[in-house]
Design a protein around this motif. Structure first.
Motif, PDB file in Angstrom:
ATOM      1  N   PRO A 141       0.847  -1.214  -0.108  1.00  0.00           N
ATOM      2  CA  PRO A 141      -0.170   0.040  -0.144  1.00  0.00           C
ATOM      3  C   PRO A 141       0.983   1.272   0.055  1.00  0.00           C
ATOM      4  CG  PRO A 141      -0.888  -1.619   1.593  1.00  0.00           C
ATOM      5  CD  PRO A 141       0.418  -2.164   0.902  1.00  0.00           C
ATOM      6  N   GLY A 142       0.446   2.112  -0.855  1.00  0.00           N
ATOM      7  CA  GLY A 142       1.355   3.432  -0.988  1.00  0.00           C
ATOM      8  C   GLY A 142       2.057   3.475  -2.225  1.00  0.00           C
ATOM      9  N   ALA A 143       2.468   2.189  -2.923  1.00  0.00           N
ATOM     10  CA  ALA A 143       3.455   2.192  -4.101  1.00  0.00           C
ATOM     11  C   ALA A 143       2.684   3.148  -5.182  1.00  0.00           C
ATOM     12  CB  ALA A 143       3.410   0.702  -4.428  1.00  0.00           C
ATOM     13  N   PHE A 144       1.408   2.997  -5.374  1.00  0.00           N
ATOM     14  CA  PHE A 144       0.655   3.668  -6.290  1.00  0.00           C
ATOM     15  C   PHE A 144       1.116   5.206  -6.255  1.00  0.00           C
ATOM     16  CE2 PHE A 144      -2.932   6.310  -7.998  1.00  0.00           C
ATOM     17  CZ  PHE A 144      -3.218   5.867  -9.015  1.00  0.00           C
ATOM     18  N   ASP A 169       8.110   6.204 -15.468  1.00  0.00           N
ATOM     19  CA  ASP A 169       7.703   6.048 -16.371  1.00  0.00           C
ATOM     20  C   ASP A 169       7.342   4.184 -16.433  1.00  0.00           C
ATOM     21  OD1 ASP A 169       6.866   5.353 -19.223  1.00  0.00           O
ATOM     22  OD2 ASP A 169       8.746   6.007 -20.131  1.00  0.00           O
ATOM     23  N   LEU A 170       6.198   3.886 -16.493  1.00  0.00           N
ATOM     24  CA  LEU A 170       5.713   2.565 -16.500  1.00  0.00           C
ATOM     25  C   LEU A 170       5.665   1.670 -17.797  1.00  0.00           C
ATOM     26  CD1 LEU A 170       3.000   2.618 -13.522  1.00  0.00           C
ATOM     27  CD2 LEU A 170       5.495   2.393 -13.309  1.00  0.00           C
ATOM     28  N   ALA A 198      -2.526   1.966 -13.050  1.00  0.00           N
ATOM     29  CA  ALA A 198      -1.667   3.292 -13.390  1.00  0.00           C
ATOM     30  C   ALA A 198      -1.027   2.795 -14.610  1.00  0.00           C
ATOM     31  CB  ALA A 198      -0.596   3.572 -12.140  1.00  0.00           C
ATOM     32  N   ARG A 199      -0.634   1.451 -14.749  1.00  0.00           N
ATOM     33  CA  ARG A 199       0.136   1.218 -16.206  1.00  0.00           C
ATOM     34  C   ARG A 199      -0.798   1.216 -17.224  1.00  0.00           C
ATOM     35  NH1 ARG A 199       2.715  -0.380 -20.143  1.00  0.00           N
ATOM     36  NH2 ARG A 199       4.024  -2.175 -20.505  1.00  0.00           N
ATOM     37  N   ILE A 211       4.758   5.961  -6.843  1.00  0.00           N
ATOM     38  CA  ILE A 211       5.157   5.958  -8.469  1.00  0.00           C
ATOM     39  C   ILE A 211       4.622   7.436  -9.064  1.00  0.00           C
ATOM     40  CG2 ILE A 211       4.011   5.129 -10.595  1.00  0.00           C
ATOM     41  CD1 ILE A 211       3.922   2.378  -9.052  1.00  0.00           C
ATOM     42  N   GLY A 212       3.538   8.035  -8.826  1.00  0.00           N
ATOM     43  CA  GLY A 212       3.093   9.091  -9.187  1.00  0.00           C
ATOM     44  C   GLY A 212       4.108  10.393  -8.714  1.00  0.00           C
TER      45      GLY A 212
END
Length: 304
Positions: A64-67, A76-77, A102-103, A70-71
């Motif tokens: 949790p929190g990875a999203f 760049d995914l 997100a990807r 990333i922002g």
């Protein structure tokens, strides 16, 4: 002669300026998305992006929190096509669906994922079932495959018995990923080794000390060992946690036996964070190499 010397100096200056403007990318780089554990105390849950020659390619865990991270990092995914899950506790997998989202919303075309994680046991499903429960036809987020780019998921369930052999699961264009079973209480777990152009990083995942011989085998001569450090040496943490996690003294011994060059401690709990000096001292009793504590958004180059 004087003109040649002036030209030579100018070439050297120009070359030096170019190197400074365009420094060589490391063969591998680890971006720490989350360095925390199951409790909410300001760190995201365990998650990392592995960058290969400047391009993000591999997601290791998705706590949790990875999203959010990333922002914040504006990562760049587009080329992140490999997902390595060490185990399926919430603090390591809770943002997996958010990562897929997100990807998909930033992709210019179809996405083909290869996902690796442990087989199932007890209360824990095998990884293929876990992904299906998230984004499969009857999954909680079945709409995901229709929301953005078209996605294909190939999932491989990895052996979890401690007598299982070390296995190579990716081998393409110099990028090699290997795994081996570890032990994390009743939760099936694995560790991963990523190699590229002689640069090597190893992720322990969560594991107790019973599986250290496996981890030492996997981490031999690695440039960087990322070891989850969630407890203090006994009796500094609740006794039941030692059935789940490896204490600092044992981490130092494993780092020494595997002859790793550097050690990065992650999955940090508040009590560990508050005893940084004691943790370092305990590890230093066996391991003389550099020891660093992870933080969210930390970038760690591996190799050159």
């Amino acid at each position: 002669m004087k003109t040649l010397m002036v030209l030579a100096v100018a070439v050297v200056v120009l070359f030096s300026t170019c190197l400074q403007a365009n420094p060589a990318k490391p063969a591998l780089e680890v971006v720490v998305l989350g360095s925390g554990g199951p409790r909410a105390f300001g760190r995201a849950g365990s998650s990392y992006i592995v960058v290969v020659e400047g391009t993000p390619r591999i997601l290791v865990d998705a706590g949790p929190g990875a999203f959010l991270r990333i922002g914040e990092l504006d990562l760049d995914l587009e080329k992140v096509d490999t997902v390595l899950l060490t185990h399926l506790h919430i603090d390591h997998s809770g943002d997996l669906a958010a990562f897929f989202n997100a990807r998909a919303l930033t992709s210019d075309g179809p996405i083909v994922y290869r996902i690796f994680g442990p087989d199932g046991a007890g209360l824990f499903p095998k990884t293929s079932r876990f992904v299906d429960l998230l984004v499969g036809r009857d999954g909680a987020f079945a709409y995901q495959k229709t929301f953005g780019a078209r996605e294909t998921f190939t999932v491989r369930d990895l052996a979890i018995r401690l007598d299982s052999a070390r296995t190579k699961i990716v081998d393409e264009n110099g990028l090699v990923v290997e795994e081996i079973a570890t032990h994390h209480g009743d939760c099936p777990s694995v560790a991963y080794r990523i190699s590229y152009k002689s640069a090597v990083v190893v992720f322990s995942g969560d594991m107790d000390a019973s599986a250290l011989p496996h981890l030492v085998q996997l981490a031999k001569n690695a440039d960087l060992l990322i070891f989850n450090c969630a407890v203090l040496d006994p009796p500094g943490s609740p006794s039941q946690l030692y059935d789940l996690h490896t204490p600092p003294k044992k981490i130092g011994e494993a780092a020494r036996e595997s002859v790793v060059k550097r050690l990065l401690l992650s999955h940090l709990a508040p009590d560990v964070e508050g005893q940084e000096d004691a943790v370092r001292k305990s590890i230093r009793a066996a391991f003389a190499g550099p020891v660093e504590f992870a933080s969210d958004k930390l970038r760690v180059p591996v190799g050159s």
